[in-house]
Design an enzyme around this catalytic site. Structure first.
Site, PDB file in Angstrom:
ATOM      1  N   GLY A  10      -5.406 -19.642  35.739  1.00 32.80           N
ATOM      2  CA  GLY A  10      -4.730 -18.369  36.765  1.00 32.80           C
ATOM      3  C   GLY A  10      -5.706 -17.652  37.573  1.00 32.80           C
ATOM      4  CB  ALA A  11      -8.939 -17.792  38.107  1.00 26.28           C
ATOM      5  CB  SER A  12      -5.200 -18.367  42.151  1.00 20.63           C
ATOM      6  OG  SER A  12      -4.016 -17.897  41.465  1.00 20.63           O
ATOM      7  CB  SER A 140       1.028  -7.938  26.762  1.00 20.24           C
ATOM      8  OG  SER A 140       1.815  -7.643  27.695  1.00 20.24           O
ATOM      9  CE1 TYR A 153       4.252 -11.741  30.093  1.00 19.79           C
ATOM     10  CE2 TYR A 153       4.182 -10.077  29.013  1.00 19.79           C
ATOM     11  CZ  TYR A 153       3.883 -10.444  29.968  1.00 19.79           C
ATOM     12  OH  TYR A 153       2.696  -9.531  30.124  1.00 19.79           O
ATOM     13  CB  ILE A 186      -3.614  -4.400  34.195  1.00 27.39           C
ATOM     14  CG1 ILE A 186      -4.186  -4.423  33.068  1.00 27.39           C
ATOM     15  CG2 ILE A 186      -4.517  -5.116  35.167  1.00 27.39           C
ATOM     16  CD1 ILE A 186      -4.820  -3.001  32.367  1.00 27.39           C
TER      17      ILE A 186
HETATM   18  P1  NAP Z   1      -0.517 -12.951  38.070  1.00 29.70           P
HETATM   19  O1  NAP Z   1      -1.249 -11.824  39.255  1.00 29.70           O
HETATM   20  O2  NAP Z   1       1.079 -12.672  38.316  1.00 29.70           O
HETATM   21  O3  NAP Z   1      -1.474 -13.887  38.352  1.00 29.70           O
HETATM   22  C1  NAP Z   1      -0.514 -14.652  38.035  1.00 29.70           C
HETATM   23  C2  NAP Z   1      -2.115 -16.038  38.047  1.00 29.70           C
HETATM   24  O4  NAP Z   1      -1.807 -17.028  36.873  1.00 29.70           O
HETATM   25  C3  NAP Z   1      -2.563 -16.397  38.600  1.00 29.70           C
HETATM   26  O5  NAP Z   1      -3.607 -16.960  39.490  1.00 29.70           O
HETATM   27  C4  NAP Z   1      -0.787 -18.252  38.532  1.00 29.70           C
HETATM   28  O6  NAP Z   1      -1.566 -19.201  39.861  1.00 29.70           O
HETATM   29  C5  NAP Z   1      -1.582 -18.450  37.653  1.00 29.70           C
HETATM   30  N1  NAP Z   1      -0.185 -19.364  36.964  1.00 29.70           N
HETATM   31  C6  NAP Z   1       0.883 -18.891  36.932  1.00 29.70           C
HETATM   32  N2  NAP Z   1       1.525 -19.883  36.722  1.00 29.70           N
HETATM   33  C7  NAP Z   1       0.637 -20.664  35.818  1.00 29.70           C
HETATM   34  C8  NAP Z   1       1.401 -22.392  35.473  1.00 29.70           C
HETATM   35  N3  NAP Z   1       1.936 -23.077  35.787  1.00 29.70           N
HETATM   36  N4  NAP Z   1      -0.520 -23.156  35.798  1.00 29.70           N
HETATM   37  C9  NAP Z   1      -1.497 -22.435  36.144  1.00 29.70           C
HETATM   38  N5  NAP Z   1      -1.778 -21.140  36.524  1.00 29.70           N
HETATM   39  C10 NAP Z   1      -0.118 -20.360  36.891  1.00 29.70           C
HETATM   40  O7  NAP Z   1      -1.359 -12.635  36.780  1.00 29.70           O
HETATM   41  P2  NAP Z   1      -1.697 -11.348  36.221  1.00 29.70           P
HETATM   42  O8  NAP Z   1      -0.633  -9.642  36.048  1.00 29.70           O
HETATM   43  O9  NAP Z   1      -2.838 -11.248  36.713  1.00 29.70           O
HETATM   44  O10 NAP Z   1      -1.454 -11.660  34.444  1.00 29.70           O
HETATM   45  C11 NAP Z   1      -2.348 -12.436  33.895  1.00 29.70           C
HETATM   46  C12 NAP Z   1      -2.095 -12.375  33.004  1.00 29.70           C
HETATM   47  O11 NAP Z   1      -2.391 -10.953  31.946  1.00 29.70           O
HETATM   48  C13 NAP Z   1      -1.312 -13.062  32.595  1.00 29.70           C
HETATM   49  O12 NAP Z   1      -1.092 -13.465  31.245  1.00 29.70           O
HETATM   50  C14 NAP Z   1      -0.454 -11.804  31.848  1.00 29.70           C
HETATM   51  O13 NAP Z   1       0.817 -12.223  31.277  1.00 29.70           O
HETATM   52  C15 NAP Z   1      -1.564 -10.833  31.882  1.00 29.70           C
HETATM   53  N6  NAP Z   1      -1.016  -9.904  31.284  1.00 29.70           N
HETATM   54  C16 NAP Z   1      -0.433  -9.264  32.636  1.00 29.70           C
HETATM   55  C17 NAP Z   1      -0.563  -7.380  32.562  1.00 29.70           C
HETATM   56  C18 NAP Z   1      -0.059  -6.657  33.736  1.00 29.70           C
HETATM   57  O14 NAP Z   1      -0.285  -5.001  33.630  1.00 29.70           O
HETATM   58  N7  NAP Z   1      -0.481  -7.401  35.038  1.00 29.70           N
HETATM   59  C19 NAP Z   1      -0.181  -7.324  30.981  1.00 29.70           C
HETATM   60  C20 NAP Z   1      -0.522  -7.591  30.172  1.00 29.70           C
HETATM   61  C21 NAP Z   1      -0.756  -8.386  29.938  1.00 29.70           C
HETATM   62  P3  NAP Z   1      -0.597 -18.787  41.014  1.00 29.70           P
HETATM   63  O15 NAP Z   1      -1.782 -17.578  42.652  1.00 29.70           O
HETATM   64  O16 NAP Z   1      -1.481 -20.580  42.072  1.00 29.70           O
HETATM   65  O17 NAP Z   1      -0.178 -19.133  41.009  1.00 29.70           O
END
Ligand code: NAP
Length: 245
Positions: A10-12, A140, A153, A186
């Site tokens: 999920g690094a995109s 999280s 979640y 975040i």
């Molecule tokens: P985000 O911006 O929505 O990005 C999600 C990433 O996961 C995207 O690169 C997406 O790929 C990829 N992804 C989703 N489903 C996938 C699958 N089935 N196979 C492979 N890749 C997949 O999310 P984020 O906020 O950066 O979150 C990243 C991580 O941190 C997650 O585990 C999230 O639960 C955790 N987290 C986030 C927060 C926050 O506040 N943002 C807080 C606590 C924890 P595509 O772009 O190709 O769809």
């Protein structure tokens, strides 16, 4: 952080992108996994390379073991055996439990838990074979306190705690570590898509008074990936602005 070979799921976008770019600054070889955002993933590859690292974009739905195994072959061909796996890919489908469907429950558990299983199982031997391999899972703050509308979640993210601690026991026998990073709120689309009044409430509930930046999570992940974290394993490192104080 020393130059290492790393896979970030999920690094995109979002936090995963920040981690991949931080690894790039350290001169790492980085596999930028994505599900559907190919252009965004290519953009991350360019940023990593501009920063002095090497990178490839690798498509795989982490819920699909066959696709993860193809990703392994792609990474192996490009970089050989890896040192660091970051299980970061994630989704949310928020709805109060009384209205939550089994599909919404399952979809979120699949990405976080089956995804972590599939990727860790596939790259496990590489982590063991590395001089001091690193497994880093992104959980999280919600795993600790729960959150309205996030039964799926929070359950998935709490599962990541148990997964990490067990893998820490097992990998320790091989000289490798497993740790978990638990971000608060975040600045990624997962948060910025929320209604403004909820974001304002989050700021009020956070002692540091703001939403975190992806770089603030990425720096902690880079530390855990480095040799400087060599005696830390099975830990959950909070990066949440004091939200759970
Ligand atoms: P985000 O911006 O929505 O990005 C999600 C990433 O996961 C995207 O690169 C997406 O790929 C990829 N992804 C989703 N489903 C996938 C699958 N089935 N196979 C492979 N890749 C997949 O999310 P984020 O906020 O950066 O979150 C990243 C991580 O941190 C997650 O585990 C999230 O639960 C955790 N987290 C986030 C927060 C926050 O506040 N943002 C807080 C606590 C924890 P595509 O772009 O190709 O769809």
């Amino acid at each position: 952080m020393e130059p290492k070979t790393c896979v970030v799921t999920g690094a995109s976008r979002g936090i995963g992108r920040g981690i991949a770019e931080r690894f790039g600054e350290a001169g790492c070889s980085v596999a930028v996994n994505y599900h559907s955002s190919i252009d965004a993933a290519q953009d991350v590859v360019e940023t990593v390379e501009d920063a002095g690292g090497q990178a490839i974009a690798v498509q795989a739905d982490v819920t699909d073991l066959d696709q993860v195994e193809v990703m392994y072959e792609d990474v192996d061909e490009a970089f050989g055996s890896i040192d660091v796996l970051v299980n970061n890919a994630g989704i949310n489908q928020d709805v109060f439990f009384s209205n939550m469907t089994y599909e919404q429950w399952g979809a979120v558990l699949d990405v976080h838990l089956d995804g972590a299983f599939n990727c860790t199982q596939t790259f496990y031997d590489d982590i063991v074979d590395a001089e001091s391999g690193r497994l880093i899972n992104i959980s999280s703050i919600v795993a600790k306190g729960g959150n309205l509308g996030q039964a799926n979640y929070a359950t998935a993210k709490a599962g990541i705690f148990g997964f990490t601690r067990t893998l820490a026991h097992e990998l320790a026998r091989e000289g490798s570590t497993a740790n978990c990073v638990a971000p608060g709120f975040i600045e990624t689309s997962m948060v910025t898509d929320l209604p403004e009044e909820i974001i304002e409430q989050v700021r009020e509930d956070t002692p540091l008074g703001r939403i975190g930046a992806v770089e603030e999570v990425a720096d902690v992940v880079a530390f855990l990936a480095s040799e400087r974290s060599s005696f830390i394993t099975g830990e959950v490192i909070d990066v949440n602005g004091g939200m759970d104080l």
